[in-house]
Write an enzyme that holds these catalytic residues in place. Structure first.
Site, PDB file in Angstrom:
ATOM      1  N   CYS A  30       3.365  19.486  18.030  1.00 50.74           N
ATOM      2  CA  CYS A  30       2.358  18.446  17.842  1.00 50.74           C
ATOM      3  C   CYS A  30       2.064  18.294  16.356  1.00 50.74           C
ATOM      4  O   CYS A  30       2.650  18.970  15.513  1.00 50.74           O
ATOM      5  CB  CYS A  30       1.078  18.768  18.613  1.00 50.74           C
ATOM      6  SG  CYS A  30       0.232  20.255  18.010  1.00 50.74           S
ATOM      7  N   CYS A  88       1.286  21.300  14.077  1.00 51.11           N
ATOM      8  CA  CYS A  88       2.445  22.012  13.521  1.00 51.11           C
ATOM      9  C   CYS A  88       2.892  21.339  12.231  1.00 51.11           C
ATOM     10  O   CYS A  88       3.178  21.999  11.223  1.00 51.11           O
ATOM     11  CB  CYS A  88       3.596  22.028  14.524  1.00 51.11           C
ATOM     12  SG  CYS A  88       3.196  22.755  16.125  1.00 51.11           S
ATOM     13  N   ASP A 133      11.272 -15.730  -5.645  1.00 47.83           N
ATOM     14  CA  ASP A 133      12.143 -16.119  -6.748  1.00 47.83           C
ATOM     15  C   ASP A 133      12.959 -17.312  -6.260  1.00 47.83           C
ATOM     16  O   ASP A 133      13.216 -17.441  -5.062  1.00 47.83           O
ATOM     17  CB  ASP A 133      13.058 -14.955  -7.124  1.00 47.83           C
ATOM     18  CG  ASP A 133      14.125 -15.362  -8.111  1.00 47.83           C
ATOM     19  OD1 ASP A 133      13.763 -15.882  -9.185  1.00 47.83           O
ATOM     20  OD2 ASP A 133      15.315 -15.182  -7.797  1.00 47.83           O
ATOM     21  N   ASP A 157      16.147 -11.158  -5.608  1.00 45.27           N
ATOM     22  CA  ASP A 157      17.423 -10.452  -5.440  1.00 45.27           C
ATOM     23  C   ASP A 157      18.095 -10.059  -6.741  1.00 45.27           C
ATOM     24  O   ASP A 157      19.133  -9.402  -6.725  1.00 45.27           O
ATOM     25  CB  ASP A 157      18.398 -11.317  -4.631  1.00 45.27           C
ATOM     26  CG  ASP A 157      18.844 -12.557  -5.397  1.00 45.27           C
ATOM     27  OD1 ASP A 157      18.093 -12.993  -6.302  1.00 45.27           O
ATOM     28  OD2 ASP A 157      19.929 -13.079  -5.102  1.00 45.27           O
ATOM     29  N   ASP A 185      14.319  -9.571 -11.301  1.00 48.43           N
ATOM     30  CA  ASP A 185      13.202  -9.540 -10.350  1.00 48.43           C
ATOM     31  C   ASP A 185      12.655  -8.133 -10.136  1.00 48.43           C
ATOM     32  O   ASP A 185      11.599  -7.970  -9.526  1.00 48.43           O
ATOM     33  CB  ASP A 185      13.644 -10.102  -8.988  1.00 48.43           C
ATOM     34  CG  ASP A 185      14.079 -11.555  -9.068  1.00 48.43           C
ATOM     35  OD1 ASP A 185      13.401 -12.313  -9.782  1.00 48.43           O
ATOM     36  OD2 ASP A 185      15.081 -11.917  -8.431  1.00 48.43           O
TER      37      ASP A 185
END
Length: 904
Positions: A13, A16, A529, A742, A746
């Site tokens: 769980c 842990c 862009d 891209d 950028d």
């Protein structure tokens, strides 16, 4: 810095996870540490000179969990690690082998042990060498060597599917249910007739019933066989100063089992005539229900990682290479850069590479989302995990298998699933105090009802039990301990993140983690862009204006004029020149045009002398400066056309032949077919859309006009530093900003934005800077899809958390006896069943995310000249989620992009 991936077993769980996280985060030399309960993986970024990967594993083991190093690589690109198993040898030979490998070119370090059958761990630069080359060197020394791949696809798939774990829990459940049912029903069988009742339910042996002894014996395999797992985990948890679900389960089971033995001894000492109250069935059924829950959880957790398993299964396990003119079949993990790989018809391409021989159609749908098979021939690039068609290909590997685009995608998805969402902090804080609070409530429950029934004559009828009031109080206490469930809280966020990011990956959207998911859901402003994002990124001729009397003016046919244009620009490397060459080719197939001289004038255009049928022609193609410097005048009617085209954002190329102006060509970067639909969809989602570009204002406004972006939200003529300033300005205005781009320019904006989004065909720097990667090439609409998906995932996380809280707020008071006056109470067995149900319900809720479909408004409506996915696409992604096939249909929409004036 090293990035080390470790396998961590034994976590049950979030407590842990929290204990390991707190232990490792403060360790010197560890810069960053994240761990996933569901993936059973941990990733540590650390300084190897301060703490080694093995030492990190040891520290995890000190917390009471099994840990092993899967891989450890340097931050540098191309640096890999693998294990090689060597045959037994003398210490002197070990030294020779170690020294020889260490001296090999490309080998960075070697770690080995002098013990027999030990493995050596080799860290190497995959750009220089590989495991196969290293193995050859070892074999040349007369030492047998076996390759042991680090975290191979097959082993990762098996780990994710949790096959062995499911089998273990299934066996444990069968054992526990078999003995528990016997313990539960044997007393009823003994009580069915007087003779059996007298033999088994009446005290005979030292005041102990034979039936009780049988129940005790039958309980031992459950308590100390199956239950040992819980007791061991609880011991280690308490040892490190924490408490988890195992502590509660162990506490409830131990109390019931120990109380049964205590009463048996007590009644025996008193030589009582009545049988002692025992709770062996309660203790056993408690463990049985919990074990059933763990078994079902393991199966459900295996389903949560189905997406990652499907991605991993795309890569083949073996490949055929050409070495010394022979075909050799090897493990795909042994492929090195520069290897020649034979890909037969129908086979899966094992690694990224380029075609050196042959041609074929390749199905890239499983990786890039391209639905139509792509024709590949010599020098074309191939991607790992894509399927070859009917042709035979000889491929030169350009990357190792663990550096391929598919491997990068898988790694990004796994890292995303390991990361923690900020909303998880709520569950972590609750888990930190949950168990102590529950233990306190259980003690309070026992104390209150014991005293109440002792000093009050008006108590609920449930206490009129043959076993006595004390036994009922004890059962209520056990119910409180067992019904409480921190697991439901702990699973709420990671299961939803895992399933959601997996669904995103299968739909071509990689979201780098839970934190990104939350921020993506908060975005209110999306900045695009222009070049290569909203537009195709490739110039094309969209406006042609030629004088009417061209043939009379030059005394040549029109197709020869276009041949002149084509020849003039054919030697140009400029994007405009390439666009003009491509357009001119549509009007002529004449190729016998001679070029006597070619001069590219920087900043102006091209000056070319052409020959056709023993005639020479002086051609000028460029801007107004080129014509002015050559004393070429432009007629007034064309001058006004040029001004109109330029003001609308077109790049105009003037054409003059033999000193006479004959017309101009207008070039522009075409808007992507789905850009309009993307912008429209984002507006429907309530997002503000901005355009950010380094191009001139006229060009930017022209694109904005076609996409219906307000001119007030257009930022033009911005250099990279100014782009970042604009993003910061929007953030200062309290906007949550997503940047979509891209290019390398950028990258600063992608980093500065709250969420950076980049297509996978963008620059490497842009991909590293981005938080969200769009895998499907040319489908900008996935930007809007990512926002819808994040909204659904975050909503599911909140639903899970609310349900987990409601469950505990309702069930704990019931278990404590708040409703006993009305006859409502919770038996310990049903309490454990309810606890199991709460965890499974959260898992089931998260798994419902697999049914997510794109909204109809976010399904790309394609033009006829745009290739996209069809409903018959047979990619792995669709095999996993057949319910999403409908999203790839060719639906027509009225929201198609409408070209503005002069575009066509």
């Amino acid at each position: 810095m090293y990035t080390t991936t470790l396998s961590v077993q034994g976590m049950t769980c979030t407590s842990c996870v929290a204990s390991i996280q707190s232990m490792l985060e403060g360790v010197e030399g560890i810069e960053q540490f994240t761990i996933s309960l569901l993936l059973e993986r941990a990733i540590a970024v650390h300084d190897p000179s301060i703490i080694s990967p093995d030492q990190i594993a040891e520290k995890i083991e000190d917390c009471g969990f099994d840990a092993s190093v899967i891989s450890s690589t340097e931050g540098e690109h191309g640096v890999m690690a693998n294990y090689l198993l060597l045959s037994p040898m003398q210490a002197e030979q070990w030294t020779k082998v170690h020294n020889h490998i260490n001296e090999l070119q490309g080998v960075l370090s070697v770690n080995c042990s002098s013990s027999p059958d030990a493995a050596i761990r080799v860290i190497y630069d995959s750009e220089i060498t590989g495991p196969r080359s290293i193995m050859k060197e070892i074999l040349s020394m007369g030492v047998k060597c076996t390759f042991q791949p680090v975290d191979s696809s097959t082993s990762r798939i098996l780990s994710l599917q949790r096959g062995s774990q499911i089998r273990v829990w299934k066996i444990r459940f069968i054992i526990s249910i078999s003995f528990s049912l016997a313990v539960m029903f044997l007393p009823q069988i003994f009580d069915s007739c007087d003779s059996m009742r007298a033999a088994f339910l009446v005290p005979h042996y030292f005041g102990i019933c034979a039936g009780h002894i049988i129940s005790l014996v039958l309980s031992l395999p459950v308590q100390f066989g199956v239950g040992r797992v819980y007791y061991s985990a609880a011991y280690h948890a308490l040892k490190r100063g924490t408490a988890n679900m195992d502590v509660l389960v162990s506490l409830g089971s131990t109390v019931a089992f120990a109380a049964s033995i205590f009463f048996m001894i007590l009644y025996s000492a008193r030589h009582a005539d009545n049988p002692a109250p025992i709770f062996f069935d309660t203790a056993d059924m408690l463990l049985t229900f919990v074990t059933l829950g763990r078994y079902l959880e393991s199966k459900a957790k295996g389903s949560t990682s189905a997406a990652l398993s499907q991605l991993l299964s795309l890569a083949p396990s073996s490949a055929t290479i050409i070495e010394d003119n022979e075909q050799i079949e090897i493990l795909a993990d042994l492929i090195e850069r520069g290897d020649l790989i034979l890909v037969k018809p129908g086979e899966i391409i094992p690694v990224d590479g380029t075609v050196v021989e042959g041609s074929s159609y390749v199905d890239e749908s499983s990786v890039s989302g391209e639905p139509v098979p792509v024709h590949k021939t010599i020098d074309d690039e191939l991607l790992s995990g894509t399927a070859n068609g009917n042709g035979r290909l000889l491929v030169k590997a350009t990357k190792s298998p663990r550096e391929s685009q598919l491997a990068v995608i898988v790694d990004l998805v796994q890292r995303a699933q390991i990361s923690h969402a900020p909303i998880q902090q709520f569950a972590d804080r609750v888990a930190g105090i949950f168990v102590p609070v529950i233990v306190a409530l259980s003690i309070s429950t026992f104390t209150f009802w014991f005293l109440f029934t002792k000093y009050s004559s008006k108590y609920p009828s449930v206490f009129d039990d043959p076993m006595g009031k004390f036994a009922v109080c004890l059962k209520l206490t056990i119910s409180v301990v067992v019904v409480a469930c921190p697991c439901a809280l702990g699973l709420s966020t990671p299961t939803a993140v895992m399933v959601g990011t997996g669904v995103g990956a299968l739909n071509g959207i990689i979201i780098k983690g839970g934190e990104i998911l939350e921020r993506l859901n908060q975005v209110d402003t999306v900045v695009f862009d222009k070049t290569g994002t909203l537009t195709v990124g490739k110039l094309s001729v969209t406006d042609i204006s030629i004088v009417d009397n061209l043939e009379e003016l030059l005394d040549i046919p029109k197709n020869i004029f276009w041949a002149f244009v084509k020849a003039s620009e054919s030697s140009s490397e400029h994007p405009i020149g390439k666009a003009i060459t491509e357009k001119a080719s549509e009007f002529t197939d004449v190729s016998e045009i001679g070029i006597e001289s070619f001069n590219a004038v920087p900043g102006e255009g091209v000056d070319v002398v052409l020959r056709w049928k023993e005639r020479t022609f002086h051609a000028l193609l460029g801007n107004s400066l080129l014509l002015e410097h050559n004393n070429v005048s432009i007629p007034d009617d064309f001058d006004s056309k040029l001004k109109l085209s330029s003001s609308s954002g077109l790049t105009c190329v003037r054409i003059a032949i033999d000193g006479q102006f004959v017309g101009f060509l207008g070039c522009m970067d075409q808007v992507r077919p789905d850009s309009y639909q993307t912008v429209s969809a984002l507006k429907q989602l309530g997002k503000k859309v901005c355009l950010l570009t380094g191009d001139q204002k006229a060009t930017a406004r022209r694109v904005a006009q076609g996409l219906e972006i307000d001119f007030s939200d257009v930022y033009a003529e911005a250099v990279p530093s100014q782009k970042a300033e604009i993003i910061q300005k929007l953030k200062d205005q309290k906007h949550c900003v997503a940047m979509v781009g891209d290019g390398i320019n950028d990258s600063p904006s992608l980093v500065l934005a709250d969420v950076g989004i980049a297509p996978i065909n963008g620059s490497g720097i842009a991909l590293e800077s981005a938080d969200v990667i769009l895998v499907r090439k040319g489908v900008l609409l996935d930007t809007a899809v990512s926002f819808d998906l994040s909204r659904v995932i975050v909503k599911r996380i909140k639903m899970n958390l609310v349900w987990a809280c409601i469950y505990n707020f309702v069930m704990i008071p019931i278990a404590m006896g708040f409703f006993l006056p009305w006859g409502i109470y919770l038996n310990p067995m049903w309490a454990s069943a309810a606890m199991m149900f709460s965890s499974l319900s959260v898992l089931a809720s998260s798994l419902l995310l697999r049914r997510w479909k794109k909204p109809k408004s976010l399904i790309f409506s394609e033009a006829d000249d745009v290739e996209t996915e069809s409903s018959t696409n047979s990619s792995v992604l669709q095999k996993v989620y057949t319910a999403t096939r409908s999203i790839f249909g060719r639906n027509k929409s009225s929201n198609k992009y409408q070209p503005v004036a002069n575009e066509v």
